[in-house]
Design an enzyme around this catalytic site. Structure first.
Site, PDB file in Angstrom:
ATOM      1  N   GLU A 197       0.198  33.486  -2.259  1.00  0.00           N
ATOM      2  CA  GLU A 197       0.882  34.024  -1.081  1.00  0.00           C
ATOM      3  C   GLU A 197       0.881  33.055   0.095  1.00  0.00           C
ATOM      4  O   GLU A 197       1.665  33.192   1.025  1.00  0.00           O
ATOM      5  CB  GLU A 197       0.243  35.354  -0.657  1.00  0.00           C
ATOM      6  CG  GLU A 197       0.458  36.498  -1.635  1.00  0.00           C
ATOM      7  CD  GLU A 197       1.907  36.941  -1.719  1.00  0.00           C
ATOM      8  OE1 GLU A 197       2.737  36.509  -0.895  1.00  0.00           O
ATOM      9  OE2 GLU A 197       2.222  37.734  -2.639  1.00  0.00           O
ATOM     10  N   HIS A 249       7.172   1.224  11.628  1.00  0.00           N
ATOM     11  CA  HIS A 249       6.421   2.087  12.527  1.00  0.00           C
ATOM     12  C   HIS A 249       6.372   1.386  13.880  1.00  0.00           C
ATOM     13  O   HIS A 249       6.172   0.173  13.947  1.00  0.00           O
ATOM     14  CB  HIS A 249       5.012   2.289  11.966  1.00  0.00           C
ATOM     15  CG  HIS A 249       4.215   3.369  12.611  1.00  0.00           C
ATOM     16  ND1 HIS A 249       4.775   4.401  13.329  1.00  0.00           N
ATOM     17  CD2 HIS A 249       2.873   3.585  12.647  1.00  0.00           C
ATOM     18  CE1 HIS A 249       3.816   5.203  13.759  1.00  0.00           C
ATOM     19  NE2 HIS A 249       2.655   4.730  13.369  1.00  0.00           N
ATOM     20  N   ASP A 273       6.739  10.218  15.484  1.00  0.00           N
ATOM     21  CA  ASP A 273       6.032  10.084  14.218  1.00  0.00           C
ATOM     22  C   ASP A 273       4.599  10.605  14.318  1.00  0.00           C
ATOM     23  O   ASP A 273       4.161  11.394  13.466  1.00  0.00           O
ATOM     24  CB  ASP A 273       6.031   8.622  13.781  1.00  0.00           C
ATOM     25  CG  ASP A 273       5.446   8.437  12.391  1.00  0.00           C
ATOM     26  OD1 ASP A 273       6.144   8.764  11.422  1.00  0.00           O
ATOM     27  OD2 ASP A 273       4.292   7.983  12.273  1.00  0.00           O
ATOM     28  N   GLY A 322       0.794  -1.208   0.000  1.00  0.00           N
ATOM     29  CA  GLY A 322       0.000   0.000   0.000  1.00  0.00           C
ATOM     30  C   GLY A 322       0.825   1.255   0.000  1.00  0.00           C
ATOM     31  O   GLY A 322       1.160   1.801  -1.053  1.00  0.00           O
TER      32      GLY A 322
END
Length: 347
Positions: free
Chosen positions: A244, A124, A208, A39
């Site tokens: 901007e 992770h 994280d 994925g």
């Protein structure tokens, strides 16, 4: 490891100079790396490892869009592409790269195939750190390691193809074999890391989740939206407001920061811009500091993990998520952005 001075703080990091790709290949020459999931991180890591000469297979659910994507990327069903459970059986290093929710669902299957001598790899720290909520508790006789590229799998692959690298953290949670650290570094080099810095699973997931919800995604989107909305309320056109707020940041200024730091970007702006930025920087910092305190506390207590897990368990979560993402996509600011991007000069 190389000793680097980071603003007065000395830190050890691993670079490709002291741990070259050839050494990484030698370390992992007898391993079959099974990338589970195709994925977000899976494609970049799997393709980089394959291109770097490692023995890689992919595990993915059949008859899915990601299975079809893997086939388009050159993975061959029955040879280098397998159903998830078969890949778990064949692999000696299982790269658990499914979503956090997907890891929870597949964990009983993965655990069944984690025999002594195998390695469980994460990108992770979520599943291990919040084990009370995820149920992911590996047996003590396997290695458990982490390599976490500091960016998306798409960026990891793009930078690899450009001959560059995306920096990664690495960690060892269990070292049953005595070789876990060396294997983690070798895998970090193999997936295309620029340099590697050491952490642990807990610190990785805390930083994280804070970063994603903070400056990298949540805070950034919120600040951009606030400034764009203000300019529009004050009568500025969508084009002026977007340029901007976003375009100048992404197409000019942030590239100067990446090149040589924030001070370099300041030095390449007008004295009026410098003065204003320096005067207002601390006000913004002080205004958001309490929000970051609340955010880190929510991460550290496991509240953010609970919210994520409970949301993913809802049967209509995907449908609700698509509605939220559509609101972002269809907002005036990002519709203006779509038009601005079309008007960029073609190469």
């Amino acid at each position: 490891m190389a000793k680097i001075n980071f603003g007065g703080v000395e830190e050890e990091v691993v670079t490709r100079e002291e741990f070259p790709l050839e050494k990484a290949r030698e370390v992992l020459k007898n391993e079959t790396i099974a990338v589970l999931g195709y994925g977000v991180q899976g494609p970049g890591q799997a393709l980089n490892l394959r291109d770097n000469g490692f023995n890689v297979i992919v595990g993915q659910r059949k008859d899915s869009k990601t299975w079809d994507k893997a086939v388009k990327d050159g993975w061959v069903p029955g040879k280098t592409l397998f159903e998830l459970e078969e890949a778990c059986e064949k692999g000696t290093i299982l790269q658990f790269l499914l979503s956090d929710a997907g890891q929870i669902a597949l964990w009983p299957t993965v655990k069944k195939h984690l025999k002594k001598g195998k390695t469980l790899y994460f990108s992770h720290g979520f599943g291990i750190t919040y084990k009370e909520q995820t149920g992911i508790v590996p047996d003590a006789d396997i290695d458990v390691i982490l390599v976490a590229p500091k960016g998306s799998g798409t960026s990891l692959r793009r930078l690899f193809l450009e001959g560059k690298g995306l920096n990664s953290s690495f960690a060892v949670h269990q070292n049953a074999s005595g070789k876990a650290r060396e294997n983690a570094i070798a895998l970090g080099i193999g997936v295309g890391s620029g340099y590697l810095f050491e952490t642990d699973f807990r610190k990785e997931v805390f930083s994280d989740l804070t970063g994603e919800r903070g400056t990298l995604m949540g805070a950034l989107a919120g600040i951009l939206e606030a400034q764009y909305t203000l300019l529009r309320k004050k009568g500025h056109s969508p084009s002026e407001s977007f340029n901007e707020t976003v375009e100048e940041l992404t197409e000019s200024l942030i590239k100067l920061v990446a090149e040589n730091g924030m001070d370099w970007m300041y030095a390449n702006c007008s004295t009026t811009a410098q003065r204003g930025a320096l005067d207002w920087k601390n006000r913004f910092r002080d205004a958001v500091a309490p929000v970051f305190d609340d955010l880190y506390e929510s991460v550290a207590t496991g509240n953010e993990a609970r919210i994520t897990i409970e949301a993913n368990r809802q049967p209509d979560y995907r449908a609700k998520l698509e509605v939220e993402l559509a609101e972002l996509h269809n907002s005036e600011m990002w519709q203006a952005g779509a038009q601005v991007r079309k008007l960029r000069p073609k190469q």
